[in-house]
Motif scaffolding. Structure first.
Motif, PDB file in Angstrom:
ATOM      1  N   PHE A  19       0.791  -1.296   0.053  1.00 36.14           N
ATOM      2  CA  PHE A  19       0.260   0.055   0.087  1.00 36.14           C
ATOM      3  C   PHE A  19       0.699   1.359  -0.066  1.00 36.14           C
ATOM      4  CE2 PHE A  19      -1.977   3.217   2.729  1.00 36.14           C
ATOM      5  CZ  PHE A  19      -3.140   3.651   1.777  1.00 36.14           C
ATOM      6  N   ARG A  20       1.852   1.294   0.888  1.00 35.34           N
ATOM      7  CA  ARG A  20       2.682   2.612   0.773  1.00 35.34           C
ATOM      8  C   ARG A  20       3.429   2.558  -0.454  1.00 35.34           C
ATOM      9  NH1 ARG A  20       3.628   0.182   6.103  1.00 35.34           N
ATOM     10  NH2 ARG A  20       5.737  -0.541   5.404  1.00 35.34           N
ATOM     11  N   GLY A  21       4.032   1.562  -1.066  1.00 38.57           N
ATOM     12  CA  GLY A  21       4.641   1.657  -2.422  1.00 38.57           C
ATOM     13  C   GLY A  21       3.591   2.002  -3.325  1.00 38.57           C
ATOM     14  N   ALA A  22       2.334   1.830  -3.273  1.00 36.05           N
ATOM     15  CA  ALA A  22       1.536   2.390  -4.073  1.00 36.05           C
ATOM     16  C   ALA A  22       1.197   3.895  -3.844  1.00 36.05           C
ATOM     17  CB  ALA A  22       0.107   1.668  -4.299  1.00 36.05           C
ATOM     18  N   MET A  23       1.167   4.204  -2.615  1.00 36.17           N
ATOM     19  CA  MET A  23       0.868   5.552  -2.114  1.00 36.17           C
ATOM     20  C   MET A  23       2.066   6.432  -2.645  1.00 36.17           C
ATOM     21  SD  MET A  23      -2.385   6.084  -1.353  1.00 36.17           S
ATOM     22  CE  MET A  23      -1.659   7.865  -0.644  1.00 36.17           C
ATOM     23  N   ALA A  24       3.297   5.973  -2.586  1.00 34.09           N
ATOM     24  CA  ALA A  24       4.681   6.598  -2.978  1.00 34.09           C
ATOM     25  C   ALA A  24       4.390   7.295  -4.348  1.00 34.09           C
ATOM     26  CB  ALA A  24       5.858   5.871  -2.994  1.00 34.09           C
ATOM     27  N   ALA A  46       2.361  17.042   7.130  1.00 33.66           N
ATOM     28  CA  ALA A  46       1.165  15.973   6.625  1.00 33.66           C
ATOM     29  C   ALA A  46       1.022  16.273   5.439  1.00 33.66           C
ATOM     30  CB  ALA A  46       0.072  16.536   7.599  1.00 33.66           C
ATOM     31  N   SER A  47       0.855  14.972   4.687  1.00 33.07           N
ATOM     32  CA  SER A  47       0.196  15.044   3.326  1.00 33.07           C
ATOM     33  C   SER A  47      -1.343  14.425   3.362  1.00 33.07           C
ATOM     34  CB  SER A  47       0.964  13.988   2.664  1.00 33.07           C
ATOM     35  OG  SER A  47       1.285  12.693   2.977  1.00 33.07           O
ATOM     36  N   ALA A  48      -1.746  13.809   4.757  1.00 34.76           N
ATOM     37  CA  ALA A  48      -3.129  13.277   4.457  1.00 34.76           C
ATOM     38  C   ALA A  48      -4.168  14.390   5.009  1.00 34.76           C
ATOM     39  CB  ALA A  48      -3.197  12.209   5.268  1.00 34.76           C
ATOM     40  N   VAL A  49      -4.212  15.259   4.111  1.00 39.36           N
ATOM     41  CA  VAL A  49      -5.215  16.465   4.312  1.00 39.36           C
ATOM     42  C   VAL A  49      -5.946  16.574   3.092  1.00 39.36           C
ATOM     43  CG1 VAL A  49      -5.221  18.955   4.695  1.00 39.36           C
ATOM     44  CG2 VAL A  49      -3.385  17.585   5.483  1.00 39.36           C
ATOM     45  N   THR A 139      -4.297   3.111  12.686  1.00 39.36           N
ATOM     46  CA  THR A 139      -3.264   3.859  13.605  1.00 39.36           C
ATOM     47  C   THR A 139      -3.395   5.417  13.564  1.00 39.36           C
ATOM     48  OG1 THR A 139      -1.874   4.064  11.444  1.00 39.36           O
ATOM     49  CG2 THR A 139      -1.335   2.115  12.669  1.00 39.36           C
ATOM     50  N   HIS A 140      -4.526   5.856  12.609  1.00 42.35           N
ATOM     51  CA  HIS A 140      -4.555   7.311  12.804  1.00 42.35           C
ATOM     52  C   HIS A 140      -6.041   7.552  13.212  1.00 42.35           C
ATOM     53  CE1 HIS A 140      -1.344   7.199  10.306  1.00 42.35           C
ATOM     54  NE2 HIS A 140      -1.302   8.326   9.916  1.00 42.35           N
ATOM     55  N   ASP A 141      -5.940   8.959  13.906  1.00 38.22           N
ATOM     56  CA  ASP A 141      -7.139   9.735  13.994  1.00 38.22           C
ATOM     57  C   ASP A 141      -7.611  10.476  12.734  1.00 38.22           C
ATOM     58  OD1 ASP A 141      -7.467   8.540  16.272  1.00 38.22           O
ATOM     59  OD2 ASP A 141      -7.420  10.465  17.603  1.00 38.22           O
ATOM     60  N   VAL A 160       5.063  19.776  -3.431  1.00 39.68           N
ATOM     61  CA  VAL A 160       4.602  18.397  -3.588  1.00 39.68           C
ATOM     62  C   VAL A 160       5.495  17.255  -3.079  1.00 39.68           C
ATOM     63  CG1 VAL A 160       2.697  18.907  -5.322  1.00 39.68           C
ATOM     64  CG2 VAL A 160       4.975  17.833  -5.981  1.00 39.68           C
ATOM     65  N   TYR A 161       4.732  16.144  -2.438  1.00 39.00           N
ATOM     66  CA  TYR A 161       5.492  14.989  -2.039  1.00 39.00           C
ATOM     67  C   TYR A 161       5.325  13.949  -2.858  1.00 39.00           C
ATOM     68  CZ  TYR A 161       7.916  12.110   1.266  1.00 39.00           C
ATOM     69  OH  TYR A 161       8.924  11.049   1.983  1.00 39.00           O
ATOM     70  N   ALA A 162       6.325  13.345  -3.681  1.00 40.93           N
ATOM     71  CA  ALA A 162       6.091  12.149  -4.391  1.00 40.93           C
ATOM     72  C   ALA A 162       7.398  11.404  -4.699  1.00 40.93           C
ATOM     73  CB  ALA A 162       5.263  12.552  -5.982  1.00 40.93           C
ATOM     74  N   GLU A 163       7.062  10.108  -4.903  1.00 41.57           N
ATOM     75  CA  GLU A 163       8.304   9.110  -4.895  1.00 41.57           C
ATOM     76  C   GLU A 163       9.236   9.367  -3.805  1.00 41.57           C
ATOM     77  OE1 GLU A 163       7.970   6.758  -6.798  1.00 41.57           O
ATOM     78  OE2 GLU A 163       6.877   7.231  -8.575  1.00 41.57           O
ATOM     79  N   ARG A 164       8.365   9.659  -2.629  1.00 39.74           N
ATOM     80  CA  ARG A 164       9.554   9.805  -1.341  1.00 39.74           C
ATOM     81  C   ARG A 164      10.204  11.078  -1.617  1.00 39.74           C
ATOM     82  NH1 ARG A 164       9.040   4.198  -2.280  1.00 39.74           N
ATOM     83  NH2 ARG A 164       7.860   3.155  -0.672  1.00 39.74           N
ATOM     84  N   GLY A 165       9.862  12.102  -2.171  1.00 39.67           N
ATOM     85  CA  GLY A 165      10.833  13.346  -2.209  1.00 39.67           C
ATOM     86  C   GLY A 165      10.100  14.402  -2.437  1.00 39.67           C
TER      87      GLY A 165
HETATM   88  N1  LIG Z   1      -0.171   9.401   6.144  1.00 39.84           N
HETATM   89  C1  LIG Z   1       0.863   9.344   6.937  1.00 39.84           C
HETATM   90  O1  LIG Z   1       0.931   9.122   8.271  1.00 39.84           O
HETATM   91  C2  LIG Z   1       2.326   9.811   6.444  1.00 39.84           C
HETATM   92  C3  LIG Z   1       3.305   9.234   7.059  1.00 39.84           C
HETATM   93  N2  LIG Z   1       4.574   9.656   6.419  1.00 39.84           N
HETATM   94  C4  LIG Z   1       5.678   9.307   7.323  1.00 39.84           C
HETATM   95  O2  LIG Z   1       7.056   9.377   6.821  1.00 39.84           O
HETATM   96  C5  LIG Z   1       7.734   8.482   6.824  1.00 39.84           C
HETATM   97  C6  LIG Z   1       8.524   8.256   5.483  1.00 39.84           C
HETATM   98  O3  LIG Z   1       7.381   8.201   3.988  1.00 39.84           O
HETATM   99  P1  LIG Z   1       7.994   8.040   2.737  1.00 39.84           P
HETATM  100  O4  LIG Z   1       9.367   8.396   2.489  1.00 39.84           O
HETATM  101  O5  LIG Z   1       7.130   8.475   1.861  1.00 39.84           O
HETATM  102  O6  LIG Z   1       8.027   6.419   2.601  1.00 39.84           O
HETATM  103  P2  LIG Z   1       6.875   5.225   2.854  1.00 39.84           P
HETATM  104  O7  LIG Z   1       7.142   4.149   2.002  1.00 39.84           O
HETATM  105  O8  LIG Z   1       6.825   5.103   4.358  1.00 39.84           O
HETATM  106  O9  LIG Z   1       5.655   5.974   2.508  1.00 39.84           O
HETATM  107  C7  LIG Z   1       5.097   6.115   1.279  1.00 39.84           C
HETATM  108  C8  LIG Z   1       3.672   6.886   1.085  1.00 39.84           C
HETATM  109  O10 LIG Z   1       2.596   5.810   2.088  1.00 39.84           O
HETATM  110  C9  LIG Z   1       2.142   6.544   2.633  1.00 39.84           C
HETATM  111  N3  LIG Z   1       2.339   6.309   4.105  1.00 39.84           N
HETATM  112  C10 LIG Z   1       3.242   6.149   4.662  1.00 39.84           C
HETATM  113  N4  LIG Z   1       3.266   5.812   6.079  1.00 39.84           N
HETATM  114  C11 LIG Z   1       1.897   5.771   6.185  1.00 39.84           C
HETATM  115  C12 LIG Z   1       1.152   5.814   7.294  1.00 39.84           C
HETATM  116  N5  LIG Z   1       1.724   5.478   8.552  1.00 39.84           N
HETATM  117  N6  LIG Z   1      -0.275   5.685   7.303  1.00 39.84           N
HETATM  118  C13 LIG Z   1      -0.510   5.958   5.909  1.00 39.84           C
HETATM  119  N7  LIG Z   1       0.032   6.282   4.810  1.00 39.84           N
HETATM  120  C14 LIG Z   1       1.253   6.061   4.926  1.00 39.84           C
HETATM  121  C15 LIG Z   1       2.129   8.352   2.418  1.00 39.84           C
HETATM  122  O11 LIG Z   1       1.430   8.548   1.273  1.00 39.84           O
HETATM  123  C16 LIG Z   1       3.795   7.906   1.906  1.00 39.84           C
HETATM  124  O12 LIG Z   1       4.266   9.063   0.912  1.00 39.84           O
HETATM  125  C17 LIG Z   1       6.587   7.167   6.523  1.00 39.84           C
HETATM  126  O13 LIG Z   1       7.400   5.992   7.111  1.00 39.84           O
HETATM  127  C18 LIG Z   1       5.645   7.815   7.506  1.00 39.84           C
HETATM  128  O14 LIG Z   1       6.340   7.466   8.719  1.00 39.84           O
HETATM  129  C19 LIG Z   1       4.732  10.124   5.179  1.00 39.84           C
HETATM  130  C20 LIG Z   1       3.848  10.278   4.495  1.00 39.84           C
HETATM  131  C21 LIG Z   1       2.320  10.023   5.182  1.00 39.84           C
END
Ligand SMILES: NC(=O)C1=CN([C@@H]2O[C@H](COP(=O)(O)OP(=O)(O)OC[C@H]3O[C@@H](n4cnc5c(N)ncnc54)[C@H](O)[C@@H]3O)[C@@H](O)[C@H]2O)C=CC1
Ligand SMILES: Cc1cc2nc3c(=O)[nH]c(=O)nc-3n(C[C@H](O)[C@H](O)[C@H](O)COP(=O)(O)O)c2cc1C
Length: 181
Positions: A19-24, A46-49, A139-141, A160-165
């Motif tokens: 899922f996180r890979g797809a969300m990236a 935050a990106s989840a807005v 895990t979230h509220d 913007v945040y995409a592809e982890r950057g």
């Molecule tokens: N919605 C969230 O809580 C997000 C949390 N993050 C945090 O930043 C760290 C680094 O993120 P990335 O470098 O983008 O690599 P990543 O591989 O951990 O995340 C890729 C994408 O997955 C989603 N994601 C990541 N963690 C998540 C979470 N706990 N709940 C819901 N969606 C999540 C986001 O869209 C993120 O851009 C993550 O491990 C996380 O701790 C990052 C983006 C969103």
């Protein structure tokens, strides 16, 4: 908790890493969500807005309950969604974790408008909000936020945040094929 129970359905959840890979792949605007209330001043990147409705103007914000900002967000009735400009990736990184709150806030200048939540000077735009609902999901509220104030929007490019950057929004207009015809 009112999550959808996958056992009540034929298809289970996908694996979290997939899922996180797809969300990236999904580009998102980047915001600092800030508050100041009985639990003190706090904020996180935050990106989840998301915009929920314009009648009445309402945003949602998702916050992980493990976040160091969570206790202060829970104790407060207000928050500000500060949408970042392209030249603000440093402050996004500062609010993105593992940095003491006072160090995060020392990295920028702040003002207040309606609720008293910190408004970032130089933000692309900012939404000052009263928190009107909270809903746990996994895990979230999810915080539902009534928008009661707006900071004058800047004229810069968005971040913007995409592809982890982080990336600047070039705002290159792309017309749908039928509109161009
Ligand atoms: N919605 C969230 O809580 C997000 C949390 N993050 C945090 O930043 C760290 C680094 O993120 P990335 O470098 O983008 O690599 P990543 O591989 O951990 O995340 C890729 C994408 O997955 C989603 N994601 C990541 N963690 C998540 C979470 N706990 N709940 C819901 N969606 C999540 C986001 O869209 C993120 O851009 C993550 O491990 C996380 O701790 C990052 C983006 C969103
Ligand atoms: C680009 C980006 C977007 C993020 N989006 C969210 C988000 O929408 N919700 C959330 O709870 N944490 C999000 N995080 C994680 C938080 O900013 C922060 O890293 C996390 O709450 C842990 O920080 P802590 O050290 O303050 O506990 C995001 C991090 C980054 C870098």
């Amino acid at each position: 908790m009112s999550e959808t129970d996958p056992s009540a359905d034929s298809a289970p959840y996908v694996e979290g890493g997939a899922f996180r890979g797809a969300m990236a792949r999904v580009a998102s605007a980047v915001h600092l969500v800030t508050t100041d209330g009985p639990g003190g001043r706090a904020g996180f990147t935050a990106s989840a807005v998301c915009s929920v409705s314009d009648g009445p103007p309402t945003l949602l914000v998702c916050i992980n309950r493990t976040s160091s900002a969570y206790a202060a967000m829970s104790a407060s009735d207000v928050l500000c969604v500060n949408t970042l400009a392209a030249d603000q990736s440093d402050i996004a990184a500062a609010f993105g974790g593992r940095t003491p709150m006072e160090t995060r806030f020392a990295a920028a200048s702040w003002t207040r408008i309606v609720t008293g939540a910190p408004v970032l000077e130089g933000a692309l735009t900012a939404f000052d909000c009263r928190i009107v609902g909270r809903h746990p999901v996994g895990t979230h509220d999810v915080l539902y936020c009534a928008v009661v104030g707006l900071a004058a929007p800047g004229d810069g490019q968005g971040l913007v945040y995409a592809e982890r950057g982080y990336h600047a929004v070039p705002l290159t207009h792309v017309a749908p094929r039928e509109a161009a015809a």
